[in-house]
Structure formats: C-alpha cells, structure tokens
Write a protein that holds these residues in place. Structure first.
Motif, short mmCIF file in Angstrom:
data_model
loop_
_atom_site.label_atom_id
_atom_site.label_comp_id
_atom_site.label_asym_id
_atom_site.label_seq_id
_atom_site.Cartn_x
_atom_site.Cartn_y
_atom_site.Cartn_z
N THR A 69 43.69 42.35 43.06
CA THR A 69 44.27 43.60 43.58
C THR A 69 43.46 44.80 43.11
O THR A 69 43.32 45.77 43.86
CB THR A 69 45.75 43.76 43.17
OG1 THR A 69 45.86 43.66 41.75
CG2 THR A 69 46.63 42.74 43.84
N SER A 70 42.94 44.76 41.88
CA SER A 70 42.10 45.87 41.39
C SER A 70 40.83 45.98 42.22
O SER A 70 40.41 47.09 42.56
CB SER A 70 41.74 45.66 39.92
OG SER A 70 42.88 45.69 39.12
N GLN A 71 40.24 44.86 42.58
CA GLN A 71 39.03 44.89 43.41
C GLN A 71 39.38 45.41 44.80
O GLN A 71 38.62 46.19 45.38
CB GLN A 71 38.39 43.50 43.50
CG GLN A 71 37.08 43.55 44.26
CD GLN A 71 36.56 42.17 44.62
OE1 GLN A 71 37.34 41.23 44.77
NE2 GLN A 71 35.24 42.07 44.75
N ALA A 72 40.52 44.99 45.34
CA ALA A 72 40.93 45.44 46.67
C ALA A 72 41.20 46.94 46.69
O ALA A 72 41.00 47.61 47.71
CB ALA A 72 42.17 44.68 47.13
N GLN A 73 41.64 47.50 45.54
CA GLN A 73 41.91 48.93 45.45
C GLN A 73 40.64 49.74 45.18
O GLN A 73 40.68 50.96 45.10
CB GLN A 73 42.92 49.21 44.34
CG GLN A 73 44.30 48.68 44.64
CD GLN A 73 45.22 48.74 43.43
OE1 GLN A 73 44.81 49.09 42.33
NE2 GLN A 73 46.49 48.39 43.65
N GLY A 74 39.51 49.07 45.01
CA GLY A 74 38.24 49.76 44.82
C GLY A 74 37.94 50.11 43.37
O GLY A 74 37.02 50.89 43.10
N LYS A 75 38.68 49.56 42.42
CA LYS A 75 38.43 49.83 41.00
C LYS A 75 37.19 49.05 40.56
O LYS A 75 36.90 47.97 41.06
CB LYS A 75 39.64 49.41 40.16
CG LYS A 75 40.88 50.23 40.46
CD LYS A 75 42.04 49.75 39.63
CE LYS A 75 43.29 50.55 39.97
NZ LYS A 75 44.47 50.05 39.25
N ARG A 76 36.44 49.65 39.63
CA ARG A 76 35.21 49.01 39.15
C ARG A 76 35.36 48.46 37.74
O ARG A 76 34.85 47.41 37.42
CB ARG A 76 34.03 50.01 39.15
CG ARG A 76 33.57 50.47 40.51
CD ARG A 76 33.17 49.34 41.44
NE ARG A 76 32.15 48.44 40.98
CZ ARG A 76 30.86 48.58 41.15
NH1 ARG A 76 30.39 49.62 41.78
NH2 ARG A 76 30.01 47.69 40.70
N LEU A 77 36.04 49.18 36.85
CA LEU A 77 36.17 48.75 35.45
C LEU A 77 37.64 48.62 35.09
O LEU A 77 38.39 49.58 35.21
CB LEU A 77 35.48 49.75 34.51
CG LEU A 77 35.55 49.43 33.02
CD1 LEU A 77 34.81 48.13 32.71
CD2 LEU A 77 35.00 50.57 32.19
N VAL A 78 38.03 47.43 34.67
CA VAL A 78 39.41 47.20 34.23
C VAL A 78 39.37 46.60 32.83
O VAL A 78 38.35 46.04 32.40
CB VAL A 78 40.19 46.29 35.19
CG1 VAL A 78 40.42 46.97 36.52
CG2 VAL A 78 39.51 44.96 35.37
N LEU A 79 40.47 46.73 32.12
CA LEU A 79 40.59 46.23 30.75
C LEU A 79 41.63 45.12 30.73
O LEU A 79 42.75 45.30 31.23
CB LEU A 79 41.01 47.36 29.82
CG LEU A 79 41.11 47.06 28.34
CD1 LEU A 79 39.72 46.82 27.76
CD2 LEU A 79 41.79 48.19 27.60
#
Length: 195
Positions: free
Chosen positions: A122-132
């Motif tokens: 879901t983070s990739q689908a939302q266009g986020k690049r860096l997650v923790l």
C-alpha cells in the motif's frame, strides 16, 4: 615386521582345506603350493622440518577461526547500494524522514508477515519512497545454551520477508535504521517507484 615362512604342518593343513573346499572359478589352474606374497616395499615418510624448536618448548598453535554466521544487520550493511548513493548516505545518517511507519512490536510471526506485506504494497501504491519498519531488538533467551540463537525473531525474519515475493518487486533497498529512528531495532525500507 618381517613375514615368516609357512611350516610343513601349516602347508599340509592348507592342502586338506583346499581339497574339501569348492572352487569359485574351476577353469583357473590349481597351484600345488600356496604362493607367498612379496614383501611390501617401505614407503618414504614425509619429511617434516621443525625450525627453532627446543625440547620443552611449547609449540605455537595457530588460532582457529570460526566461520560464524554474520548478524542480519552486518549482512544488510555489507550489501551493495541499489539506490542513489547521495540519498543512501542521507538516509543512513537519519537526515531523510520516513513517509510511513509500521510497528511490529508484540506481534507474532503469523500476524506480522501479512501486516508487513500489506503495509509495503500500500505504501508503494501511495507513491511513498522511504518507510520505517520497527521490529524491536528482541528478547534474550532465559537460559544461554551451547547453540547460539539469534536475538529477536521478527528482527531476523523481516529482511528475509522483504527479499522474497511478493515484496521483492517493491523493495529497492533495506538497511538498519539510524539511532534516531530506532537503531538496530528498525529498518529503513526504500521502495521502488510505482509504474
């Protein structure tokens, strides 16, 4: 030890045994007397040189190097950089702020794995690049045993889960987090651009 010759009694006993025994290969000719084997030739012993060794002196023992498996964080730190090196340096120093955070504290393996898959995709689908992804450092065993066990199940499993499908297509780089974001108890996950 030199071989001895057979006595007359031993030769006579051998003849009696051979008369009563059945031959395995009757087509081969029979010999009258048993043949004695030739003397074995002595082999040359390898030459060892002891340099500078005195009687009563202890031999120098080379230390044995154990090939222990490196820790997960050491493996991640040694892995090649897949992303932009400038951004990677900023991320390692804690200068990049993660756009999302998943805390896996207190979760079991059977609930943490689906939660990680859902969060990363879901983070990739939302266009986020860096997650923790926070795993925690894990608990020490109650009784130390002879076999070393890795500390923290999730801490050791999360990098593996990120390197296998379905997350391998979404993850570009995994590295231990900076101390300000959790240190060895958390991982930066740098995602690929969604295409």
């Amino acid at each position: 030890m030199p071989r001895r010759k057979l006595t007359a009694e031993e030769i006579e006993l051998w003849r009696k045994v051979t008369k009563q025994a059945e031959r395995l290969h009757p087509e081969l000719p029979q010999s009258v007397h048993p043949t004695t084997l030739p003397k074995p030739k002595p082999t040359k012993a390898p030459k060892f040189r002891l340099e500078g060794f005195e009687v009563g002196q202890n031999a120098q023992v080379k230390p044995v190097r154990h090939a222990l498996k490196p820790s997960v964080t050491d493996n991640l730190r040694a892995s090649p950089v897949q992303m932009d090196t400038k951004a990677f340096g900023r991320m390692k120093r804690g200068k990049l702020k993660p756009e999302g955070k998943l805390d896996l504290h207190g979760m079991r393996v059977d609930t943490a794995h689906p939660a990680l898959i859902r969060f990363v995709l879901t983070s990739q689908a939302q266009g986020k690049r860096l997650v923790l992804v926070v795993t925690g450092k894990g608990k020490d065993r109650d009784e130390p045993g002879p076999i070393p066990t890795p500390r923290g199940v999730l801490r050791n499993q999360v990098p593996h889960w990120l390197s296998i499908p379905p997350l391998t297509q979404a993850v570009l780089q995994v590295t231990p987090a900076h101390i300000s974001h959790g240190g060895d108890g958390a991982y930066y996950v740098y995602l690929r651009r969604n295409r």
